[in-house]
Design a protein around this motif. Structure first.
Motif, PDB file in Angstrom:
ATOM      1  N   SER A   9       1.637  -7.255   0.827  1.00  0.00           N
ATOM      2  CA  SER A   9       1.664  -6.150  -0.219  1.00  0.00           C
ATOM      3  C   SER A   9       3.294  -5.758  -0.601  1.00  0.00           C
ATOM      4  O   SER A   9       4.025  -5.588   0.453  1.00  0.00           O
ATOM      5  N   ILE A  10       3.492  -5.857  -1.806  1.00  0.00           N
ATOM      6  CA  ILE A  10       4.712  -5.675  -2.302  1.00  0.00           C
ATOM      7  C   ILE A  10       4.934  -4.382  -3.269  1.00  0.00           C
ATOM      8  O   ILE A  10       4.244  -4.118  -4.194  1.00  0.00           O
ATOM      9  N   ASP A  11       6.020  -3.812  -3.045  1.00  0.00           N
ATOM     10  CA  ASP A  11       6.062  -2.386  -3.841  1.00  0.00           C
ATOM     11  C   ASP A  11       7.575  -2.380  -4.605  1.00  0.00           C
ATOM     12  O   ASP A  11       8.542  -2.428  -3.543  1.00  0.00           O
ATOM     13  N   ALA A  12       7.806  -1.848  -5.629  1.00  0.00           N
ATOM     14  CA  ALA A  12       9.228  -1.522  -6.245  1.00  0.00           C
ATOM     15  C   ALA A  12       9.147  -0.406  -6.661  1.00  0.00           C
ATOM     16  O   ALA A  12       8.483  -0.355  -7.908  1.00  0.00           O
ATOM     17  N   GLN A  13       9.978   0.544  -6.495  1.00  0.00           N
ATOM     18  CA  GLN A  13      10.011   1.822  -7.174  1.00  0.00           C
ATOM     19  C   GLN A  13      11.521   2.227  -7.387  1.00  0.00           C
ATOM     20  O   GLN A  13      12.413   2.038  -6.362  1.00  0.00           O
ATOM     21  N   PRO A  14      12.032   2.738  -8.634  1.00  0.00           N
ATOM     22  CA  PRO A  14      13.337   3.032  -8.782  1.00  0.00           C
ATOM     23  C   PRO A  14      13.625   4.452  -8.071  1.00  0.00           C
ATOM     24  O   PRO A  14      12.548   5.154  -7.572  1.00  0.00           O
ATOM     25  N   ASP A  15      14.790   4.171  -7.197  1.00  0.00           N
ATOM     26  CA  ASP A  15      15.143   5.449  -6.366  1.00  0.00           C
ATOM     27  C   ASP A  15      16.481   6.003  -7.052  1.00  0.00           C
ATOM     28  O   ASP A  15      17.520   5.514  -6.892  1.00  0.00           O
ATOM     29  N   PRO A  16      16.306   7.056  -8.041  1.00  0.00           N
ATOM     30  CA  PRO A  16      17.514   7.520  -8.768  1.00  0.00           C
ATOM     31  C   PRO A  16      18.654   8.108  -7.826  1.00  0.00           C
ATOM     32  O   PRO A  16      19.666   8.272  -8.307  1.00  0.00           O
ATOM     33  N   GLU A  17      18.096   8.613  -6.845  1.00  0.00           N
ATOM     34  CA  GLU A  17      19.163   9.484  -5.972  1.00  0.00           C
ATOM     35  C   GLU A  17      20.202   8.558  -5.473  1.00  0.00           C
ATOM     36  O   GLU A  17      21.298   8.808  -5.086  1.00  0.00           O
ATOM     37  N   ARG A  18      19.643   7.073  -4.984  1.00  0.00           N
ATOM     38  CA  ARG A  18      20.673   6.105  -4.718  1.00  0.00           C
ATOM     39  C   ARG A  18      21.070   5.204  -5.607  1.00  0.00           C
ATOM     40  O   ARG A  18      22.049   4.288  -5.572  1.00  0.00           O
ATOM     41  N   GLY A  19      20.738   5.377  -6.966  1.00  0.00           N
ATOM     42  CA  GLY A  19      21.010   4.525  -8.094  1.00  0.00           C
ATOM     43  C   GLY A  19      20.631   3.089  -7.864  1.00  0.00           C
ATOM     44  O   GLY A  19      21.535   1.991  -8.050  1.00  0.00           O
ATOM     45  N   ALA A  20      19.418   3.058  -7.153  1.00  0.00           N
ATOM     46  CA  ALA A  20      18.996   1.605  -7.008  1.00  0.00           C
ATOM     47  C   ALA A  20      17.493   1.515  -6.943  1.00  0.00           C
ATOM     48  O   ALA A  20      16.784   2.431  -7.393  1.00  0.00           O
ATOM     49  N   THR A  21      17.247   0.489  -6.512  1.00  0.00           N
ATOM     50  CA  THR A  21      15.462   0.475  -6.643  1.00  0.00           C
ATOM     51  C   THR A  21      14.993   0.011  -5.075  1.00  0.00           C
ATOM     52  O   THR A  21      15.671  -0.853  -4.539  1.00  0.00           O
ATOM     53  N   LEU A  22      13.858   0.724  -4.644  1.00  0.00           N
ATOM     54  CA  LEU A  22      13.530   0.521  -3.341  1.00  0.00           C
ATOM     55  C   LEU A  22      12.425  -0.586  -3.274  1.00  0.00           C
ATOM     56  O   LEU A  22      11.475  -0.331  -4.060  1.00  0.00           O
ATOM     57  N   VAL A  23      12.760  -1.554  -2.831  1.00  0.00           N
ATOM     58  CA  VAL A  23      11.825  -2.714  -2.766  1.00  0.00           C
ATOM     59  C   VAL A  23      11.190  -2.795  -1.153  1.00  0.00           C
ATOM     60  O   VAL A  23      11.962  -2.788  -0.141  1.00  0.00           O
ATOM     61  N   THR A  24       9.804  -2.392  -1.118  1.00  0.00           N
ATOM     62  CA  THR A  24       9.212  -2.355   0.158  1.00  0.00           C
ATOM     63  C   THR A  24       8.167  -3.504   0.230  1.00  0.00           C
ATOM     64  O   THR A  24       7.273  -3.940  -0.502  1.00  0.00           O
ATOM     65  N   VAL A  25       8.301  -4.435   1.526  1.00  0.00           N
ATOM     66  CA  VAL A  25       7.424  -5.487   1.555  1.00  0.00           C
ATOM     67  C   VAL A  25       6.847  -5.357   2.937  1.00  0.00           C
ATOM     68  O   VAL A  25       7.388  -5.245   3.964  1.00  0.00           O
ATOM     69  N   TYR A  26       5.375  -5.536   2.858  1.00  0.00           N
ATOM     70  CA  TYR A  26       4.508  -5.219   3.951  1.00  0.00           C
ATOM     71  C   TYR A  26       3.954  -6.753   4.230  1.00  0.00           C
ATOM     72  O   TYR A  26       3.232  -7.158   3.265  1.00  0.00           O
ATOM     73  N   ALA A  27       4.133  -7.373   5.392  1.00  0.00           N
ATOM     74  CA  ALA A  27       3.827  -8.812   5.617  1.00  0.00           C
ATOM     75  C   ALA A  27       3.570  -9.251   7.002  1.00  0.00           C
ATOM     76  O   ALA A  27       4.078  -8.375   7.760  1.00  0.00           O
ATOM     77  N   ALA A  28       3.078 -10.306   7.097  1.00  0.00           N
ATOM     78  CA  ALA A  28       3.174 -10.698   8.879  1.00  0.00           C
ATOM     79  C   ALA A  28       4.608 -11.054   9.136  1.00  0.00           C
ATOM     80  O   ALA A  28       5.388 -11.589   8.393  1.00  0.00           O
ATOM     81  N   ASP A  29       4.771 -10.649  10.362  1.00  0.00           N
ATOM     82  CA  ASP A  29       6.377 -10.717  10.694  1.00  0.00           C
ATOM     83  C   ASP A  29       6.725 -12.223  11.314  1.00  0.00           C
ATOM     84  O   ASP A  29       5.581 -12.840  12.042  1.00  0.00           O
ATOM     85  N   HIS A  30       7.647 -12.698  10.760  1.00  0.00           N
ATOM     86  CA  HIS A  30       8.112 -13.998  11.658  1.00  0.00           C
ATOM     87  C   HIS A  30       9.651 -14.113  11.519  1.00  0.00           C
ATOM     88  O   HIS A  30      10.110 -13.521  10.691  1.00  0.00           O
ATOM     89  N   PRO A  31      10.411 -14.955  12.252  1.00  0.00           N
ATOM     90  CA  PRO A  31      11.704 -14.868  12.165  1.00  0.00           C
ATOM     91  C   PRO A  31      12.379 -15.334  10.908  1.00  0.00           C
ATOM     92  O   PRO A  31      13.084 -15.017  10.536  1.00  0.00           O
ATOM     93  N   GLY A  32      11.553 -15.941  10.021  1.00  0.00           N
ATOM     94  CA  GLY A  32      12.269 -16.406   8.834  1.00  0.00           C
ATOM     95  C   GLY A  32      12.131 -15.268   7.704  1.00  0.00           C
ATOM     96  O   GLY A  32      12.522 -15.757   6.439  1.00  0.00           O
ATOM     97  N   LEU A  33      11.662 -14.408   7.996  1.00  0.00           N
ATOM     98  CA  LEU A  33      10.752 -13.536   6.892  1.00  0.00           C
ATOM     99  C   LEU A  33      12.296 -12.875   6.122  1.00  0.00           C
ATOM    100  O   LEU A  33      12.179 -12.829   5.105  1.00  0.00           O
ATOM    101  N   PHE A  34      13.389 -12.435   6.788  1.00  0.00           N
ATOM    102  CA  PHE A  34      14.271 -11.681   6.334  1.00  0.00           C
ATOM    103  C   PHE A  34      15.081 -12.794   5.201  1.00  0.00           C
ATOM    104  O   PHE A  34      15.265 -12.299   3.886  1.00  0.00           O
ATOM    105  N   TYR A  35      15.548 -13.934   5.677  1.00  0.00           N
ATOM    106  CA  TYR A  35      16.218 -14.865   4.840  1.00  0.00           C
ATOM    107  C   TYR A  35      15.275 -15.249   3.484  1.00  0.00           C
ATOM    108  O   TYR A  35      15.736 -15.440   2.425  1.00  0.00           O
ATOM    109  N   ARG A  36      14.047 -15.079   3.729  1.00  0.00           N
ATOM    110  CA  ARG A  36      13.063 -15.639   2.571  1.00  0.00           C
ATOM    111  C   ARG A  36      13.301 -14.449   1.603  1.00  0.00           C
ATOM    112  O   ARG A  36      13.236 -14.556   0.441  1.00  0.00           O
TER     113      ARG A  36
END
Length: 925
Positions: A715-742
Motif C-alpha cells: 500500500s502506497i500513500d503520498a500526501q502533501p505536508d505543507p508544514e515541512r514544505g514537502a510530500t510525505l510518501v508512506t509505503v507499507y510492504a513486505a520487509d527485505h534488505p533491498g527495500l530501501f534502495y528500491r
C-alpha cells in the motif's frame, strides 16, 4: 559625436577595409546576377570577420587584463564590416544613380556599440535613419543588409525610423532615449545623422535632465533588486548586477544628458568626477570589460553571469595563481568584489557632485526626507545628510570616524557621499589607539546592537573601509568569497545580512517565518552577546583551519576590547565555537534517537545558551542566500530546541520512555476514534522505537493508512505536508534488505528528491517507511501528476517490473553546477552516537541519484537502514544513515566496517549507472 578612439593600434591587422572592399569589388564585377553577388558579399565578410575576431582574441590572450582594448577593437571590426556591407549593397545590389531627398540613409550605432564598446558575442545594435518616410529603395537596402548580417551569424538589434518618428519615440521611451544618447555615426549620409543629433538635443533632451536622472536612478534600483540587490553575490552578473558595467554606464549617461559630455574623461571637466575618481572609473571599467570578454570567449555566447565554472577559467586566463593559501579563483573574485565596491563608491560621490552642482540653494537635486537633530558634536548637516565641517575633521580626531556612524544611526541620517569619500581616504588613520579607545568601542557597540537598523549603518561602515580598520579581523574577510554553491555572498556581506535579520526578528518582522525565534528572543538575558556572536561567527574564515575554533580565539581577544565582561566573553566564544552544532545535529542526526538529544544537551548545558544558539543558527542559515531557509529546516530546529529544552530546563523531571509511548498511544486512540479492540490490534504491530521516532500527526496518518490497507501486501500513500514544505510518501510492504534502495530508485525516477527517511520494521515482519520528498530544487513535490507518478513508480519497483529498472541504468544524468567543484568523498562511522545503531555519515559532491548509489552500497554490505537524513550545502551533500546488521545489531567488525567504507566511497564517486547492476536490482527481493 561618439567615435571609436583613434588610439587603437594596429587597426589594419584587425581588418583592412580598403583591401577587403577592393578585393570584393573586383569579384562582384565579374558576377552577373544579384543572388550570386549577395552570396559573394556574405562570404567575403564572413572571412574578414573570422580573421578580425581571431586577431582580437589573440590580443586579449596576450594582454588578458586590457578589456578596454578588446571591446574597442571589436567595435572597430564591426564598423568596418558594416561599412563594407553598406557600400557593396548600394553599389552592386541596389544601385541608384540620382537619389531624391527621401532616398538618403544613415547608419548609426546605439547602446554600448554606440560608445564604441563591444564584447565578442554582444548584440550589434544599429539604427537605420531616413530623413522622411522610408522609400522602396531604403527598405530594400535595409532588408538586404539585415539578412546579410544575420547570415554572418550576428545577433542584430535594429530599428528603422524617420527622424520625426525617432524623436517621437525617444520622448516616450526611456530605453530608446538612452540608446540614442550614445548614437554614433557609422556610415551613410552624414547630414541626416547631424540633423538627427540636432533634433535629439533640441526636441528631446532640452529641459528634461531632472526627469531623465530620476528615471535612470529608478531603473537602476529596479535592476539591482532583480539581480539580488547586492554587489557581493558569489555568481555576479558582470553587466547588469550591482557594481557591474551597467552602473558605470548609468553614470556616463547621466553626465552626458546633463552636461552633454562626449567621453568619460570630460566628466572631470564638468566637476562630476575628480582626476583620482576618473582613474578609479577607468580601472574598474577596464577590469570588468576584460572579465566580460573572457566570459564571452569561453562560453561562445553573450554570457554575463560569472558562474563558478567560468570563475575558474577566467581566473586562469587573467593570470591569477594560488598565493598565501588562497586559491587563484578566490584571489580573482576578491579583486572582482573590490572593483564592484569601487563602482559603488564612485556612484555615491558622482551623485553628490551632481547634487551640489544642480541643486537650488538649500535644496537637494535628488530629494530626501529628514529631520534636523539638535546635537551633532561638531558634525554638520548638508541638505539632510550628516557631513564634516572641513576636510581635516577626521584627521584631527580619528575616533570621529566611528562616531559619525553612531550619529547616523541615532538620528536616522544618511552620510554625505563627500564625507564617505573622506572616510575612505582617512580610514588608514584608525590605529591601535583608536581601536582601544573605550568611547570608540562603546559607539561601535551602539551601532552593532542598535534597535533601529544596524544592517544599513554597518554596511555603510564597511563601504567606507572603517569597519575593517576598526575590527581588523573583520577586515580580513571583506570581499572574501567562499568558492562553493552554498554561500551566495561574500563573508562580510553574509555577516552583515545576518545581523540585519536578527534585528528584524527582534522587531517582530518575521513572525510567520520564524515563530520560535520571535517567541524566545525577548527571553534572552544579553542582547550584546547575541549580536557580537553573530558578528564573529564566521570571522576566522579563510585562515586555513577550523574557523569555529579560530573564531572563538578571536572572540576571546576582541570581546574585552568591546567592553564585554568575562562572562559575556566566555559565552560569545562558546557560541562561535559551536555555531554549527545545532544545524549539524538537526539536519544530520536522528532526533528520535534519544541519545542524540542527550549528547546535544550535554554540550549546551543551559537554557540561555540554547536560546542564543538557536537564534544564531537561524540567522546564519537564512543569511546564506535566498531559498536556503525552508519550513523543513524550521521544523527540525524547532524539534531539536523543544527536545533539548525539556532535558536542560532546571527542575525538569524527565518522562520515562514508556510514559511517553503511553501518552502517544492515548492521543492516537482519541484521534482515530475506533473501538478499543481494533485499536489494540493495530498498535501491537508497532515496536517501541516507532512511537518515539514519529510525531503525533505522522502516527495518525500512518495508522489510517494501515487501516485502509487491510490485508493488502503493498500500500502506497503520498500526501502533501505543507508544514515541512514537502510530500510525505508512506509505503507499507513486505520487509527485505533491498527495500530501501528500491524505494530510493523509484522516487528518483519519478523526479523526486528524498530529504528525510524513517524506516520501520513492524512486529509482524512488514515494513512501514516514511519518506519526505521535494523536487530537485527544494520545492514542493505535490502536483496531482507528481503524486500519481511517484505511486506508480514505487509500485513498479516493488513488483519487479524489470523494464522500469532498466530505465534507471539508461537514464542520462543532467549536468549540474556542482561539477565545477572538487569534493573529496568522506565517510565517518560512529558507534557511539547511538545506543542501538551504527551511525554512518557520508559527505560527497551532490549529484542526481547520489542517495540511490549509497543505498545500493548499503544493501551490498548486508545492512538494514533504520533512518536516513539528507542535507545539502550547495555542491556538498551530507547523507547520514542509522544502520544495523541483518540481525538488528550494531556493525562492530573492523573488516566489515572497512568494506562498508570502501563501498560507500565508490558509490559517492561513481554514477548510479556504474554502481547498479540492473538484473540484480530487478531480481533481489
Amino acid at each position: 559625436m561618439n567615435k571609436v578612439p583613434d588610439s587603437l593600434h594596429g587597426r589594419r591587422s584587425i581588418i583592412d577595409r580598403r583591401q577587403v572592399a577592393d578585393a570584393l569589388n573586383d569579384q562582384l564585377a565579374g558576377l552577373p546576377d544579384t543572388t550570386a553577388r549577395r552570396e559573394a558579399i556574405v562570404a567575403a565578410l564572413r572571412a574578414a570577420l573570422a580573421v578580425g575576431r581571431e586577431e582580437v582574441s589573440r590580443r586579449l590572450a596576450a594582454n588578458p587584463t586590457r578589456g578596454r582594448d578588446a571591446v574597442t577593437s571589436q567595435a572597430f571590426l564591426m564598423d568596418q564590416i558594416i561599412r563594407i556591407l553598406f557600400d557593396a549593397t548600394i553599389a552592386w545590389l541596389y544601385p541608384i544613380s540620382n537619389p531624391t531627398a527621401s532616398e538618403r540613409l544613415t547608419l548609426i550605432a546605439v547602446g554600448g556599440y554606440g560608445r564604441g564598446e563591444m564584447a565578442p558575442y554582444s548584440d550589434v545594435d544599429i539604427g537605420f535613419i531616413t530623413p522622411y518616410k522610408p522609400t522602396e529603395w531604403t527598405e530594400q537596402v535595409i532588408e538586404s543588409m539585415l539578412y546579410a548580417l544575420w547570415d554572418l551569424g550576428l545577433k542584430v538589434g535594429h530599428s528603422s525610423r524617420s527622424i520625426d518618428e525617432t524623436m517621437r519615440m525617444a520622448r516616450a521611451d526611456l530605453t530608446i532615449r538612452t540608446a540614442l544618447l550614445e548614437a554614433r555615426f557609422i556610415w551613410g549620409d552624414r547630414t541626416v545623422y547631424e540633423e538627427c543629433v540636432r533634433r535629439f538635443d533640441k526636441d528631446v533632451m532640452q529641459g528634461t535632465a531632472r526627469t531623465f536622472v530620476a528615471e535612470k536612478l529608478a531603473e537602476r534600483d529596479a535592476r539591482h533588486k532583480q539581480m539580488g540587490d547586492s554587489r557581493y553575490v558569489v555568481e555576479p552578473n558582470v553587466k547588469e548586477g550591482k557594481g557591474g558595467l551597467r552602473d558605470l554606464h548609468t553614470l556616463f549617461w547621466i553626465g552626458k544628458y546633463v552636461h552633454r559630455v562626449r567621453s568619460v574623461a570630460e566628466l572631470v571637466d564638468v566637476g562630476l568626477l575628480t582626476r583620482a575618481e576618473l582613474s578609479q572609473f577607468q580601472r574598474a571599467e577596464n577590469f570588468l570589460w576584460a572579465v566580460r570578454c573572457h566570459m564571452h570567449e569561453l562560453s561562445k555566447r553573450a554570457e554575463d553571469r560569472l558562474t563558478f565554472d567560468l570563475q575558474l577559467e577566467v581566473a586562469r586566463r587573467m593570470g591569477f595563481t594560488e598565493k598565501r593559501g588562497r586559491s587563484s579563483v578566490e584571489r580573482f573574485m576578491h579583486l572582482y568584489f573590490l572593483m564592484a565596491k569601487t563602482v559603488g563608491d564612485l556612484t555615491g560621490v558622482f551623485l553628490a557632485h551632481l547634487d551640489d552642482a544642480m541643486a537650488k540653494k538649500g535644496r537637494r537635486y535628488i530629494p530626501a526626507m529628514f529631520t534636523r537633530p539638535k546635537k551633532l558634536d561638531g558634525f554638520v548637516l548638508d541638505r539632510g545628510r550628516i557631513s564634516i565641517p572641513d576636510d581635516s575633521f577626521f584627521r584631527e580626531k580619528p575616533a570621529r570616524m566611528i562616531e559619525i556612524f553612531a550619529l547616523a544611526d541615532k538620528h536616522d541620517l544618511q552620510i554625505h557621499p563627500n564625507t564617505m569619500r573622506a572616510l575612505n581616504r582617512d580610514a588608514v588613520l584608525i590605529d591601535r589607539a583608536v581601536r582601544e579607545d573605550p568611547q570608540a568601542n562603546a559607539l561601535f557597540m551602539s551601532v552593532l546592537t542598535s534597535p533601529r537598523d544596524p544592517e544599513k549603518v554597518l554596511r555603510w561602515m564597511n563601504e567606507a573601509g572603517t569597519f575593517g580598520r576598526f575590527v581588523p579581523d573583520f577586515g580580513r574577510v571583506v570581499a572574501q568569497m567562499q568558492f562553493d554553491m552554498y554561500h551566495h555572498y561574500t563573508v562580510d556581506e553574509h555577516t552583515i545580512r545576518a545581523i540585519g535579520l536578527l534585528a528584524k526578528i527582534e522587531k517582530g518582522e518575521f513572525k510567520d517565518d520564524h515563530p520560535l525565534a520571535t517567541a524566545i528572543i525577548a527571553k534572552i538575558l544579553s542582547r550584546r552577546v547575541l549580536y557580537v556572536s553573530v558578528l564573529l561567527h564566521d570571522i576566522a574564515k579563510g585562515r586555513g583551519g577550523d574557523h569555529s575554533l579560530l573564531g572563538a580565539q578571536v572572540a576571546e581577544k576582541l570581546c574585552p576590547r568591546l567592553g564585554m565582561s568575562a562572562a559575556e566573553t566566555e559565552t560569545v566564544a562558546w557560541l562561535v565555537k559551536y555555531h554549527l552544532l545545532m544545524s549539524a545535529t538537526a539536519f544530520k542526526r536522528d532526533l528520535a534517537d534519544y541519545k542524540t538529544i542527550l549528547d546535544f544537551a550535554e554540550v549546551v548545558q543551559s537554557p540561555e545558551r540554547l536560546r542564543l544558539l538557536v537564534l544564531l543558527t537561524i540567522v546564519d542559515i537564512r543569511a546564506v542566500g535566498p531559498g536556503v531557509w525552508n519550513s523543513w529546516k524550521r521544523q527540525l530546529l524547532t524539534e531539536l530546541y523543544d527536545a533539548a529544552e525539556e532535558v536542560i530546563r532546571p527542575g525538569h523531571k524527565q518522562r520515562g520512555r514508556q510514559e511517553r509511548i503511553a501518552a502517544k498511544r492515548e492521543a492516537l486512540s482519541q484521534r482515530l476514534g475506533i473501538d478499543a479492540k481494533a485499536f489494540e490490534k493495530l498498535v501491537k504491530r508497532f515496536p517501541d522505537s516507532y512511537w518515539i521516532a514519529e510525531p503525533d500527526h505522522i502516527l495518525e496518518k500512518n495508522a489510517r493508512h494501515l487501516l485502509a490497507a487491510g490485508r493488502s501486501d503493498l500500500s502506497i500513500d503520498a500526501q502533501p505536508d505543507p508544514e515541512r514544505g514537502a510530500t510525505l510518501v508512506t509505503v507499507y510492504a513486505a520487509d527485505h534488505p533491498g527495500l530501501f534502495y528500491r524505494l530510493a530508485g523509484a522516487i528518483h525516477l519519478a523526479g523526486g528528491n528524498i530529504i528525510d527517511a524513517r524506516i520501520h520494521t513492524l512486529r509482524d515482519g512488514t515494513a512501514l517507511d516514511n519518506f519526505l520528498v521535494q523536487d530537485p530544487f527544494g520545492g514542493r513535490f505535490d502536483g496531482p501528476e507528481q503524486i500519481a507518478r511517484i505511486k506508480t513508480y514505487i509500485e513498479d519497483a516493488l513488483l519487479n517490473r524489470q523494464t522500469l529498472m532498466a530505465k534507471l541504468d539508461q537514464r542520462p544524468l543532467p549536468r549540474t553546477r556542482a561539477e565545477a567543484f572538487e569534493v573529496v568523498p568522506q565517510v565517518l562511522i560512529d558507534n557511539k552516537a547511538s545506543n542501538r545503531f551504527t551511525v554512518v555519515e557520508i559527505a560527497a559532491r551532490d549529484r542526481p541519484a547520489l542517495l540511490l548509489s549509497l543505498a545500493f552500497a548499503l544493501f551490498q554490505s548486508k545492512t538494514m537502514v533504520h533512518s536516513a537524513h539528507v542535507a545539502t550545502f550547495g555542491e556538498r551533500a551530507v547523507d547520514t544513515f542509522y544502520l544495523t546488521d541483518l540481525l538488528g545489531g550494531k556493525l562492530e567488525s573492523k573488516t566489515r566496517l572497512a568494506t562498508l567504507e570502501r563501498r560507500l566511497i565508490e558509490a559517492a564517486t561513481n554514477t548510479a549507472g556504474e554502481m547498479l547492476d540492473v538484473n540484480a536490482f530487478a531480481m533481489s527481493s
